[in-house]
Design a protein around this motif. Structure first.
Motif, PDB file in Angstrom:
ATOM      1  N   ILE A  12       0.839  -1.205   0.000  1.00 46.09           N
ATOM      2  CA  ILE A  12       0.000   0.000   0.000  1.00 46.09           C
ATOM      3  C   ILE A  12       0.871   1.251   0.000  1.00 46.09           C
ATOM      4  CG2 ILE A  12      -1.641   1.338   1.357  1.00 46.09           C
ATOM      5  CD1 ILE A  12      -2.844  -1.339   2.286  1.00 46.09           C
ATOM      6  N   GLU A  13       1.937   1.225   0.800  1.00 46.73           N
ATOM      7  CA  GLU A  13       2.783   2.405   0.952  1.00 46.73           C
ATOM      8  C   GLU A  13       3.394   2.845  -0.381  1.00 46.73           C
ATOM      9  OE1 GLU A  13       4.742   5.565   2.870  1.00 46.73           O
ATOM     10  OE2 GLU A  13       3.087   4.268   3.474  1.00 46.73           O
ATOM     11  N   PHE A  14       3.773   1.873  -1.219  1.00 47.94           N
ATOM     12  CA  PHE A  14       4.490   2.218  -2.450  1.00 47.94           C
ATOM     13  C   PHE A  14       3.627   2.109  -3.708  1.00 47.94           C
ATOM     14  CE2 PHE A  14       7.839   1.071   0.547  1.00 47.94           C
ATOM     15  CZ  PHE A  14       8.635   2.207   0.463  1.00 47.94           C
ATOM     16  N   LEU A  15       2.321   1.993  -3.526  1.00 47.87           N
ATOM     17  CA  LEU A  15       1.450   2.017  -4.706  1.00 47.87           C
ATOM     18  C   LEU A  15       1.546   3.376  -5.402  1.00 47.87           C
ATOM     19  CD1 LEU A  15      -1.803   0.282  -3.432  1.00 47.87           C
ATOM     20  CD2 LEU A  15      -0.212  -0.584  -5.137  1.00 47.87           C
ATOM     21  N   PRO A  16       1.536   3.420  -6.748  1.00 46.22           N
ATOM     22  CA  PRO A  16       1.605   4.713  -7.452  1.00 46.22           C
ATOM     23  C   PRO A  16       0.344   5.540  -7.284  1.00 46.22           C
ATOM     24  CG  PRO A  16       1.266   2.931  -9.008  1.00 46.22           C
ATOM     25  CD  PRO A  16       1.544   2.275  -7.682  1.00 46.22           C
ATOM     26  N   ASP A  17      -0.819   4.903  -7.051  1.00 46.06           N
ATOM     27  CA  ASP A  17      -2.061   5.633  -6.827  1.00 46.06           C
ATOM     28  C   ASP A  17      -2.182   5.995  -5.353  1.00 46.06           C
ATOM     29  OD1 ASP A  17      -2.957   5.613  -9.428  1.00 46.06           O
ATOM     30  OD2 ASP A  17      -3.932   3.654  -9.198  1.00 46.06           O
ATOM     31  N   ALA A  18      -2.766   7.186  -5.105  1.00 46.06           N
ATOM     32  CA  ALA A  18      -3.026   7.583  -3.724  1.00 46.06           C
ATOM     33  C   ALA A  18      -3.995   6.577  -3.102  1.00 46.06           C
ATOM     34  CB  ALA A  18      -3.614   8.986  -3.686  1.00 46.06           C
ATOM     35  N   THR A  19      -3.644   6.013  -1.936  1.00 47.00           N
ATOM     36  CA  THR A  19      -4.440   4.932  -1.334  1.00 47.00           C
ATOM     37  C   THR A  19      -4.505   5.119   0.179  1.00 47.00           C
ATOM     38  OG1 THR A  19      -3.661   3.458  -3.077  1.00 47.00           O
ATOM     39  CG2 THR A  19      -4.698   2.440  -1.152  1.00 47.00           C
ATOM     40  N   PHE A  20      -5.704   4.859   0.722  1.00 46.04           N
ATOM     41  CA  PHE A  20      -5.821   4.830   2.178  1.00 46.04           C
ATOM     42  C   PHE A  20      -6.796   3.730   2.575  1.00 46.04           C
ATOM     43  CE2 PHE A  20      -9.351   7.449   0.946  1.00 46.04           C
ATOM     44  CZ  PHE A  20     -10.333   7.291   1.914  1.00 46.04           C
ATOM     45  N   VAL A  21      -6.725   3.318   3.878  1.00 40.26           N
ATOM     46  CA  VAL A  21      -7.550   2.221   4.407  1.00 40.26           C
ATOM     47  C   VAL A  21      -8.228   2.714   5.680  1.00 40.26           C
ATOM     48  CG1 VAL A  21      -7.563  -0.161   5.249  1.00 40.26           C
ATOM     49  CG2 VAL A  21      -5.951   0.536   3.445  1.00 40.26           C
ATOM     50  N   ILE A  22      -9.489   2.344   5.861  1.00 42.29           N
ATOM     51  CA  ILE A  22     -10.198   2.655   7.103  1.00 42.29           C
ATOM     52  C   ILE A  22     -10.724   1.360   7.698  1.00 42.29           C
ATOM     53  CG2 ILE A  22     -10.843   4.970   6.339  1.00 42.29           C
ATOM     54  CD1 ILE A  22     -13.646   3.926   5.775  1.00 42.29           C
ATOM     55  N   ASP A  23     -10.925   1.365   9.033  1.00 38.97           N
ATOM     56  CA  ASP A  23     -11.490   0.181   9.689  1.00 38.97           C
ATOM     57  C   ASP A  23     -13.004   0.292   9.707  1.00 38.97           C
ATOM     58  OD1 ASP A  23     -12.122   2.014  11.617  1.00 38.97           O
ATOM     59  OD2 ASP A  23     -10.581   1.346  13.039  1.00 38.97           O
ATOM     60  N   ARG A  24     -13.637  -0.627  10.393  1.00 40.02           N
ATOM     61  CA  ARG A  24     -15.101  -0.650  10.404  1.00 40.02           C
ATOM     62  C   ARG A  24     -15.684   0.569  11.091  1.00 40.02           C
ATOM     63  NH1 ARG A  24     -17.481  -6.417  12.080  1.00 40.02           N
ATOM     64  NH2 ARG A  24     -19.343  -5.138  11.762  1.00 40.02           N
ATOM     65  N   GLU A  25     -14.894   1.225  11.951  1.00 39.19           N
ATOM     66  CA  GLU A  25     -15.363   2.420  12.639  1.00 39.19           C
ATOM     67  C   GLU A  25     -15.104   3.685  11.824  1.00 39.19           C
ATOM     68  OE1 GLU A  25     -13.468   2.453  16.387  1.00 39.19           O
ATOM     69  OE2 GLU A  25     -14.377   0.576  17.064  1.00 39.19           O
ATOM     70  N   GLY A  26     -14.537   3.533  10.645  1.00 39.75           N
ATOM     71  CA  GLY A  26     -14.269   4.680   9.794  1.00 39.75           C
ATOM     72  C   GLY A  26     -13.014   5.427  10.142  1.00 39.75           C
ATOM     73  N   LYS A  27     -12.108   4.812  10.903  1.00 41.26           N
ATOM     74  CA  LYS A  27     -10.854   5.458  11.264  1.00 41.26           C
ATOM     75  C   LYS A  27      -9.749   5.011  10.315  1.00 41.26           C
ATOM     76  CE  LYS A  27     -12.085   5.922  16.142  1.00 41.26           C
ATOM     77  NZ  LYS A  27     -11.712   5.617  17.537  1.00 41.26           N
ATOM     78  N   VAL A  28      -8.887   5.989   9.979  1.00 40.45           N
ATOM     79  CA  VAL A  28      -7.819   5.735   9.013  1.00 40.45           C
ATOM     80  C   VAL A  28      -6.766   4.844   9.654  1.00 40.45           C
ATOM     81  CG1 VAL A  28      -6.045   6.759   7.563  1.00 40.45           C
ATOM     82  CG2 VAL A  28      -8.215   7.963   7.908  1.00 40.45           C
ATOM     83  N   ILE A  29      -6.425   3.736   8.946  1.00 39.76           N
ATOM     84  CA  ILE A  29      -5.394   2.841   9.460  1.00 39.76           C
ATOM     85  C   ILE A  29      -4.225   2.708   8.487  1.00 39.76           C
ATOM     86  CG2 ILE A  29      -7.025   1.552  10.883  1.00 39.76           C
ATOM     87  CD1 ILE A  29      -7.034  -0.619   8.744  1.00 39.76           C
ATOM     88  N   ALA A  30      -4.350   3.269   7.290  1.00 51.21           N
ATOM     89  CA  ALA A  30      -3.230   3.290   6.337  1.00 51.21           C
ATOM     90  C   ALA A  30      -3.382   4.517   5.444  1.00 51.21           C
ATOM     91  CB  ALA A  30      -3.190   2.019   5.516  1.00 51.21           C
ATOM     92  N   TRP A  31      -2.257   5.172   5.150  1.00 50.79           N
ATOM     93  CA  TRP A  31      -2.260   6.439   4.371  1.00 50.79           C
ATOM     94  C   TRP A  31      -0.913   6.499   3.659  1.00 50.79           C
ATOM     95  CZ3 TRP A  31      -6.273   9.922   4.063  1.00 50.79           C
ATOM     96  CH2 TRP A  31      -6.008  11.199   3.586  1.00 50.79           C
ATOM     97  N   ASN A  32      -0.901   6.181   2.335  1.00 53.05           N
ATOM     98  CA  ASN A  32       0.394   5.987   1.690  1.00 53.05           C
ATOM     99  C   ASN A  32       1.033   7.294   1.213  1.00 53.05           C
ATOM    100  OD1 ASN A  32      -0.942   6.631  -0.646  1.00 53.05           O
ATOM    101  ND2 ASN A  32      -0.364   4.795  -1.767  1.00 53.05           N
ATOM    102  N   ARG A  33       2.245   7.141   0.674  1.00 53.77           N
ATOM    103  CA  ARG A  33       3.009   8.321   0.260  1.00 53.77           C
ATOM    104  C   ARG A  33       2.298   9.117  -0.839  1.00 53.77           C
ATOM    105  NH1 ARG A  33       9.226   5.980  -0.132  1.00 53.77           N
ATOM    106  NH2 ARG A  33       9.458   5.415   2.104  1.00 53.77           N
ATOM    107  N   ALA A  34       1.689   8.400  -1.807  1.00 56.01           N
ATOM    108  CA  ALA A  34       1.030   9.082  -2.937  1.00 56.01           C
ATOM    109  C   ALA A  34      -0.106   9.973  -2.456  1.00 56.01           C
ATOM    110  CB  ALA A  34       0.508   8.060  -3.941  1.00 56.01           C
ATOM    111  N   ILE A  35      -0.861   9.524  -1.448  1.00 61.62           N
ATOM    112  CA  ILE A  35      -1.966  10.352  -0.953  1.00 61.62           C
ATOM    113  C   ILE A  35      -1.438  11.496  -0.102  1.00 61.62           C
ATOM    114  CG2 ILE A  35      -2.553   9.170   1.221  1.00 61.62           C
ATOM    115  CD1 ILE A  35      -5.495   9.365   0.275  1.00 61.62           C
ATOM    116  N   GLU A  36      -0.254  11.302   0.526  1.00 62.55           N
ATOM    117  CA  GLU A  36       0.358  12.426   1.224  1.00 62.55           C
ATOM    118  C   GLU A  36       0.686  13.549   0.232  1.00 62.55           C
ATOM    119  OE1 GLU A  36       2.719  10.855   5.157  1.00 62.55           O
ATOM    120  OE2 GLU A  36       3.731  10.596   3.227  1.00 62.55           O
TER     121      GLU A  36
END
Length: 650
Positions: free
Chosen positions: A50-74
């Motif tokens: 996820i971190e090195f994907l070329p597309d901006a990518t993020f992950v949320i848990d079932r509560e809607g909290k961000v648990i992953a936020w990669n470099r492209a989305i930064e």
């Protein structure tokens, strides 16, 4: 925005949905090494992906909290992962839209479907959502068009634990699509508004497309033309022409040709067609694209030209005047019957006669030579015919025939036998002499006015009308030879308009109505205003030191004429930038003085010039002043301007 095919392409670069039902290494820390309590288990391997994907990518848990936020989305949002991880309540929407609101990933999480309306494009494929929208806050407020793909996440046991969203910047593609759409609209507008009919046909000669001009030309609506076999638009004779041209297209040839197309109401419409073949990428013949120009007007003009040629031939043959044409070598090429009668000769003797080498009459020969230099020429007097031996009193007019580029290619001679007129004139001379004795003063005044009018007509419209006459004759001659003459006709129109304008000017000059209605002072103001409008580079100053009652009625028209001629000469010859007009009353006299700051002239050399080179200005002003009882003087020095002074006793 992109459709699901864009999503299929992204599937190769995004991490696969985390449906890891096989054993894997599990971690409870984020990519920065911080503990993630109570978060779904994500392997280090998936975090790295996820971190090195070329597309901006993020992950949320079932509560809607961000648990992953990669470099492209930064990079896309300007938000660092340390500032967003663990945050919920739609915090991940703020960097895109400037507010907390559901986005595509929330549709995966079971969000209200009404939020779909916030997107320009939303599509669901299985459990995955695809969407497009404009994010005004992306890239720190620069904004961007974004494509998003969101899918649910499952743990190793198949339990739903959250969702993942990948985002791609499609601004360049969207702008390119918009530019392409604008270009297509502009091209269609061009095609639909062009002045020629446009038709596209397939390899089987069926109409694929026809623009609005084509439809209106033939009287069909587009739906009627599209799909029609082209052969239905031609009669049998023109169909043969079409088949010949279509064979050229199949042989990779374009061409320009005339043909008649049959309209919906059965009329044959002459058109000029420019056709080009169309080929596929493999070089196979795909059809034809053609433009059609309605040449009905041209064909009508050609018909009228033929009729005009016939009328000219009728006039030529039946004119009471003798008419003949000669070529650039002054050799007579054709003549009507009347010229044979007037000169007492025959066609065998006259046609082929060289006017330049064989004419004995020097004045007649001079007129021919002047004609060949591009000028109109005249001769009147007694003439002994070389080919017929007959002596006649003749009036001859010669005019040049010009080519399209202005070269003299021949001439036309019009001969009138004025022998009877001369006899009549001789018979009238005695009675005219007696009449002159009885009314010499009246006739003298009339002759002076006739002389003035003759000068006006000669300078104003005489030459214009003569040029029109011979230009028209030359044009008609070229028409008879089936040559193009549109530009010549345009010249005739311009000259005619000039003659009309000159006629109006002369009518005003003969007696301006404002003089009778408002007096000489108002007339002078009006004329100076008109002069300034026509010659904006010349300043006009007036010093009027009289009132209307100071000027005798008989002098008002004389003052106006002197002023008119003086300003005309200033504009035409002086190159002046300023002219000063003075009208004042002195004890016992009325004085009009007009001076300019122009180049002046040498009065000695000017007095030796003929009227044709120096104009009628000074003699005319002097004559008017003296006939009205005044005196006229001119002071001028080369380079120092000119001053005219007219004085009348009171």
């Amino acid at each position: 925005m992109s459709d699901e095919r864009d999503g299929n392409k992204t599937q190769a670069v995004c991490s696969p949905p985390l449906k890891s039902r096989q054993a894997r290494e599990e971690i409870t820390e984020d990519a920065g090494g911080r503990t993630l309590p109570d978060r779904p288990h994500i392997t280090r391997r998936n975090l790295d992906i996820i971190e090195f994907l070329p597309d901006a990518t993020f992950v949320i848990d079932r509560e809607g909290k961000v648990i992953a936020w990669n470099r492209a989305i930064e990079e896309m949002t300007g938000v660092r992962k340390k500032d967003i991880l663990g945050r919920g309540d739609f915090a991940y929407a703020v960097p895109f839209y400037g507010e907390r609101r559901p986005i595509v990933i929330d549709l995966v999480m079971g969000g209200d479907s009404k939020f779909e309306r916030k997107y320009q494009y939303v599509k669901k494929q299985g459990e995955t959502y695809f969407a497009e929208a404009y994010a005004p806050n992306a890239y720190r407020g620069k904004g961007a068009y974004l494509w998003g793909k969101a899918s649910p996440l499952y743990d190793g046991k198949g339990n739903w634990v959250g969702a993942i969203q990948s985002i791609r910047d499609i601004t360049d593609k969207r702008l390119a699509d918009q530019a392409l759409a604008r270009s297509e609209r502009q091209f269609r507008m061009l095609v639909e508004t062009m002045n020629e009919g446009l038709c596209v046909r397939d390899a089987n000669d069926r109409v694929l497309y026809a623009n609005d001009k084509m439809c209106r030309l033939l009287g069909y609506i587009r739906e009627e033309l599209v799909g029609m076999q082209v052969s239905a638009l031609f009669d049998s004779a023109n169909l043969l022409i079409l088949q010949r041209e279509m064979e050229k297209r199949r042989n990779r040839e374009g061409s320009l040709y005339e043909i008649q197309m049959r309209s919906k109401d059965g009329r044959n419409i002459p058109v000029l067609v420019s056709g080009r073949p169309m080929f596929g990428e493999q070089g196979d013949y795909r059809g034809t694209i053609s433009t059609m120009t309605d040449i009905t007007t041209i064909k009508e003009a050609e018909r009228k030209l033929r009729e005009s040629e016939q009328k000219y031939r009728m006039i030529f043959e039946n004119s009471p005047l003798g008419i003949f044409h000669f070529d650039a070598d002054c050799v007579i090429t054709t003549a009507n019957e009347n010229i044979f009668r007037i000169w007492g000769t025959t066609a065998e003797k006259l046609v082929g006669f060289n006017l330049n080498t064989s004419l004995k009459n020097k004045k007649m020969k001079a007129a021919v030579i002047a004609c060949m230099s591009g000028k109109s020429a005249h001769y009147e007097g007694s003439y002994l015919s070389v080919t017929g031996g007959k002596i006649s009193n003749l009036k001859a007019n010669y005019g040049p025939i010009l080519s399209a580029d202005g070269k003299v290619i021949g001439g036309i001679g019009i001969i009138e036998d004025i022998s009877e007129r001369k006899q009549t004139e001789a018979a009238l001379q005695e009675s005219e002499r007696q009449l002159h004795l009885l009314s010499s003063q009246l006739l003298a005044a009339q002759e002076q006015e006739r002389k003035r009018i003759a000068r006006e007509l000669h300078d104003g419209i005489g030459s214009s009308l003569s040029t029109i006459k011979f230009s028209l004759e030359a044009t008609l001659r070229r028409m008879r030879q089936r040559s193009q003459s549109y530009e010549s006709l345009q010249n005739v129109i311009v000259l005619t308009q000039h003659a009309i304008d000159e006629s109006r000017r002369i009518m005003t000059d003969l007696r301006p109505p404002i003089l009778d209605d408002f007096g000489i002072l108002t007339t002078m103001d009006w004329f100076c205003t008109q002069f300034r409008k026509a010659y904006t580079h010349i300043r006009v100053d007036k010093e009027i030191e009289v009132v209307e009652e100071d000027i005798p009625e008989a002098l008002k028209i004389v003052i106006f004429r002197v002023l008119q001629e003086a300003l005309h000469n200033t504009a035409k010859y002086s190159q002046a930038s300023r002219v000063k007009i003075g009208l004042r009353k002195t004890p016992g006299t009325l004085e009009l003085k007009i001076g300019d700051n122009g180049i002046g002239f040498d009065r000695t050399s000017a007095s030796r010039r003929s009227d044709s080179s120096s104009g009628l200005g000074l003699p005319s002003m002097k004559e008017r002043t003296e006939l009205s009882g005044g005196t006229f003087s001119v002071e001028s020095t080369e380079g120092a301007g000119t001053t005219l002074c007219a004085t009348w006793p009171l």
